[in-house]
Scaffold this active site. Structure first.
Site, PDB file in Angstrom:
ATOM      1  N   ARG A  40      14.111  -4.358 -36.311  1.00  0.00           N
ATOM      2  CA  ARG A  40      14.506  -5.359 -37.305  1.00  0.00           C
ATOM      3  C   ARG A  40      13.350  -6.325 -37.491  1.00  0.00           C
ATOM      4  NH1 ARG A  40      20.117  -5.250 -37.979  1.00  0.00           N
ATOM      5  NH2 ARG A  40      21.212  -4.092 -36.336  1.00  0.00           N
ATOM      6  N   LYS A  85      12.978   2.026 -44.207  1.00  0.00           N
ATOM      7  CA  LYS A  85      13.033   0.563 -44.181  1.00  0.00           C
ATOM      8  C   LYS A  85      13.856   0.087 -45.370  1.00  0.00           C
ATOM      9  CE  LYS A  85      10.123  -3.563 -43.712  1.00  0.00           C
ATOM     10  NZ  LYS A  85       8.723  -4.048 -43.500  1.00  0.00           N
ATOM     11  N   ASP A 110      -1.236  -9.968 -41.147  1.00  0.00           N
ATOM     12  CA  ASP A 110      -0.318 -10.005 -40.002  1.00  0.00           C
ATOM     13  C   ASP A 110      -0.725  -8.990 -38.941  1.00  0.00           C
ATOM     14  OD1 ASP A 110       1.789 -11.112 -38.622  1.00  0.00           O
ATOM     15  OD2 ASP A 110       3.331  -9.896 -39.586  1.00  0.00           O
TER      16      ASP A 110
END
Length: 447
Positions: free
Chosen positions: A17, A38, A133
């Protein structure tokens, strides 16, 4: 998840998640092929940027055919309008899990992971994509994958440079993961591919030392230190060749112009710096032993409001405080295991006898007094120093392994002001002491 189908994919179980969606193990019904699907969170419908961002992630990966980027098979929408995309199902573990098990990685393994990762980033950068990220949980180490073992995941917060479309980041300019974010990204300033170079440098730092440069927590304190403090030398945080310091600190330069121009350039610099470094043995659980050791943990805290205001005097005081503590501990015979601007951990290299323990206890009291009379004088901050004697785990080669005294949270008293020690650390000592009200295991030596 409630839905059992995403187009032709039968959803079976949740794998992970994240902030934008749920990843499920699935089967492509017509062919029986396993996949990972996803699906965007239903609650994100209220965010007008969520669907375009989610769809853009799928489009970016589809347009980025690279052996070290996860493959996307198909893009579609559920009956309620939520987007999904189906990816290859990977077997293996995340780099996050690898680091949790190993503590830190030897240089050869680190380079073996960084090199294909840098190649994937270079391919993205060539298409005007900044990942934004890069972190251990977004790097996957796959088993039996012909295209390559190292796989870069999650382009959900990627930025398209020179995009003609509307901005998808205006209201959430600091998307990313704080311990691995470049300063300009933390501040929401315009950024380019050098933000990913910084993140790759922070990732390499974490792989080699066991922790990101400024710690792994995303707190207000870490945010301010991240923006204003100098990163520590990697060789001060772990037993590394000092030759590795320069390329890593260059990647972590606050000014983007001071960093390497590309991800592959950073990896080449690390490889060149490590050519004279002896290849270390990877520690294995069967080759470990435990011995008694004395540990000292020091923790700095500051008022959140002062940090939020960016008080330069306070930030400077925080930056100067723990080096005074570490100098006293080193003089007393301890070895520094970890140091950031707000916390440090030092251990004794041999089992502590009473004279050694006395020397360390007195050094801690002396360090505490020096810091309070010096950098922290008049500042809205506090210093806590805790001592304990317990087990230190090490490999046959002498490498310190995770667990035991390195698990500071398991034995430390938490935030406090003063110097405290456990009964084990005070064994055979006649120093004045008083009970610690918040934790019966500890006694105050100075407060």
């Amino acid at each position: 998840m409630d839905e059992r189908w995403a187009g032709p994919y039968r959803l079976e179980s949740v794998i992970a998640r994240g902030g934008f969606g749920v990843v499920a193990r699935a089967t492509h019904a017509p062919t029986g092929r396993a996949a990972a699907v996803k699906v965007m969170h239903a609650e994100l419908f209220a965010d007008p940027t969520a669907i375009p961002r989610f769809e853009r992630e799928a489009a970016i990966v589809c347009d980025l055919p690279h052996p070290n980027v996860v493959r996307v098979h198909e893009i579609g929408h559920l009956s309620d309008g939520r987007p999904y995309f189906a990816m290859e199902l990977l077997d293996g573990e995340s780099l996050d899990a690898r680091l949790a098990a190993a503590g830190r990685l030897p240089l050869p393994e680190t380079l073996d992971i960084l090199e294909p990762l840098a190649d994937a980033l270079a391919a993205a950068h060539a298409r005007g994509i900044v990942h934004r990220d890069i972190k251990p949980s977004n790097v996957f180490l796959a088993k039996n994958r012909a295209e390559g073992r190292v796989v870069l995941l999650d382009f959900g917060v990627a930025k398209l440079l020179d995009s003609a479309g509307p901005s998808l980041t205006a209201s959430r300019a600091t998307l990313g993961t704080l311990p691995f974010m470049a300063p300009e990204q933390v501040l929401g300033k315009p950024l380019d591919i050098r933000a990913d170079v910084y993140a790759l440098g922070a990732l390499a730092f974490a792989m080699l030392t066991g922790k990101p440069p400024f710690g792994a927590q995303a707190t207000a304190v870490v945010r301010q230190i991240h923006l204003h403090a100098r990163p520590p030398r990697p060789s001060e945080r772990a037993p590394l060749d000092p030759a590795l310091d320069e390329p890593l600190l260059r990647a972590l330069c606050r000014d983007p112009a001071g960093r390497q121009a590309s991800a592959p350039e950073l990896v080449r610099a690390l490889r060149a710096a490590g050519e004279t470094t002896k290849r270390p043995r990877t520690p294995g659980p069967a080759a470990s032993s435990a011995r008694p050791s004395m540990a000292v943990s020091a923790l700095l805290r500051a008022e959140a409001t002062a940090l939020a205001d960016g008080d330069e005097a306070l930030l400077s005081a925080l930056e100067m405080s723990l080096p005074l503590v570490s100098a006293e501990l080193a003089a007393a015979g301890l070895v520094l295991v970890e140091e950031t601007t707000t916390n440090l951990l030092a251990v004794s290299p041999t089992p502590p006898d009473p004279p050694f323990a006395r020397r360390v206890l007195e050094a801690c009291v002396r360090a505490y007094r020096r810091v309070l009379a010096g950098p922290l004088s008049g500042q809205p901050a506090a210093l806590g120093i805790a001592l304990h004697v317990g087990a230190l785990h090490a490999s046959e080669a002498g490498t310190i392994l995770p667990g035991g005294l390195l698990d500071v949270a398991a034995w430390s008293p938490g935030p406090l002001s003063g110097v405290v020690a456990t009964r084990e650390a005070l064994l055979g000592q006649d120093l004045p002491r008083s009970p610690c009200p918040s934790d019966g295991r500890f006694f105050f030596l100075e407060r």
